[in-house]
Design a protein around this motif. Structure first.
Motif, short mmCIF file in Angstrom:
data_model
loop_
_atom_site.label_atom_id
_atom_site.label_comp_id
_atom_site.label_asym_id
_atom_site.label_seq_id
_atom_site.Cartn_x
_atom_site.Cartn_y
_atom_site.Cartn_z
N ASP A 38 0.86 -1.18 0.00
CA ASP A 38 0.00 0.00 0.00
C ASP A 38 0.89 1.23 0.00
O ASP A 38 1.47 1.57 1.03
CB ASP A 38 -0.89 -0.03 1.24
CG ASP A 38 -1.92 1.07 1.27
OD1 ASP A 38 -1.70 2.13 0.65
OD2 ASP A 38 -2.95 0.88 1.94
N GLN A 39 1.02 1.90 -1.14
CA GLN A 39 1.91 3.05 -1.25
C GLN A 39 1.43 4.22 -0.41
O GLN A 39 2.22 4.98 0.13
CB GLN A 39 2.05 3.48 -2.70
CG GLN A 39 2.80 2.46 -3.52
CD GLN A 39 2.94 2.86 -4.97
OE1 GLN A 39 2.33 3.81 -5.44
NE2 GLN A 39 3.76 2.13 -5.70
N GLU A 40 0.13 4.38 -0.28
CA GLU A 40 -0.42 5.50 0.48
C GLU A 40 -0.07 5.39 1.96
O GLU A 40 0.30 6.36 2.60
CB GLU A 40 -1.94 5.56 0.29
CG GLU A 40 -2.56 6.82 0.85
CD GLU A 40 -4.03 6.91 0.49
OE1 GLU A 40 -4.83 7.18 1.41
OE2 GLU A 40 -4.36 6.71 -0.69
N LEU A 41 -0.18 4.20 2.53
CA LEU A 41 0.15 3.98 3.94
C LEU A 41 1.61 3.57 4.16
O LEU A 41 2.04 3.44 5.30
CB LEU A 41 -0.75 2.88 4.53
CG LEU A 41 -2.24 3.19 4.63
CD1 LEU A 41 -3.00 1.97 5.13
CD2 LEU A 41 -2.48 4.39 5.54
N ASN A 42 2.34 3.34 3.06
CA ASN A 42 3.71 2.83 3.14
C ASN A 42 3.74 1.56 3.99
O ASN A 42 4.52 1.44 4.93
CB ASN A 42 4.66 3.90 3.69
CG ASN A 42 6.11 3.49 3.54
OD1 ASN A 42 6.46 2.75 2.62
ND2 ASN A 42 6.94 3.94 4.44
N CYS A 43 2.86 0.63 3.62
CA CYS A 43 2.69 -0.57 4.44
C CYS A 43 2.41 -1.77 3.55
O CYS A 43 1.52 -1.72 2.70
CB CYS A 43 1.50 -0.35 5.37
SG CYS A 43 0.94 -1.83 6.21
N CYS A 63 -0.62 -5.97 8.54
CA CYS A 63 0.12 -4.88 7.92
C CYS A 63 1.49 -4.84 8.60
O CYS A 63 1.57 -4.76 9.83
CB CYS A 63 -0.61 -3.56 8.12
SG CYS A 63 0.25 -2.18 7.36
#
Length: 190
Positions: free
Chosen positions: A171-176, A187
């Motif tokens: 998940d690029q938005e959460l960097n996870c 996660c």
């Protein structure tokens, strides 16, 4: 949208699913296990037998989706795949390979032990790829880490010692990175 099934790879356009063409279609069962996109080209793996499975490249025909066609890059029983740093990392049985779309070459990166097959492969960080094992009576489960800078692999992550890992998604938005396993969804915060 593309959907991998036990009977091939389908594209959803408008409200219709269309079976896309590849060397096995639609003659026999062809379990599509992973789909990866890089620079507008789709790469996917099929887990069948050694002759009909493998790693494929699919070029989408935007004018007529039914005329999209795939070619086999490498044969064997295909498992997980992902894109990292301009290369497609994929698994055939218990060997990990890198495919370079630019040079159209495939290089063996490493071989895991015979009981571990990377059912799922996904980017965990800029230089680490997760290898998710499918645990049953034949194979080891768990999550291993592949350092793509030196092609070394580490042992199982302690939280995934017995779980089968079915999917790895970054998940690029959460960097996870998200890990989907038989014991739940996790996660792994950086």
């Amino acid at each position: 949208m593309l959907v991998g099934t036990d009977y091939g790879i389908y594209a959803l356009k408008d409200t219709t699913f269309t079976l896309l063409s590849y060397p096995n279609a639609p003659i026999q069962k062809s379990s599509v296990l992973s789909i990866t996109e890089y620079e507008g080209i789709i790469y996917f793996t099929i887990h069948n037998d050694k002759e009909n499975g493998g790693f494929f490249k699919l070029e989408i025909n935007d004018n007529d989706i039914s005329k999209s066609a795939a070619t086999k890059i490498m044969g064997g029983q295909g498992f997980g795949s992902t894109q990292v740093d301009g290369k497609i990392t994929f698994c055939i049985v218990n060997k990990i390979y890198n495919y370079s779309p630019q040079s159209q070459t495939t290089v063996e990166v490493l071989q895991t032990d015979e009981q571990f097959t990377a059912w799922a492969i996904g980017k965990l960080s800029s230089n680490v790829v997760g290898l998710g094992g499918f645990g049953d009576n034949r194979f080891q489960s768990g999550l291993k880490f592949l350092d793509v800078s030196n092609n070394s692999i580490t042992q199982n992550h302690p939280d995934f010692g017995i779980a089968s890992v079915n999917q790895i998604f970054y998940d690029q938005e959460l960097n996870c990175p998200w890990i989907c396993s038989t014991e739940g969804i996790y996660c792994l915060y950086q």
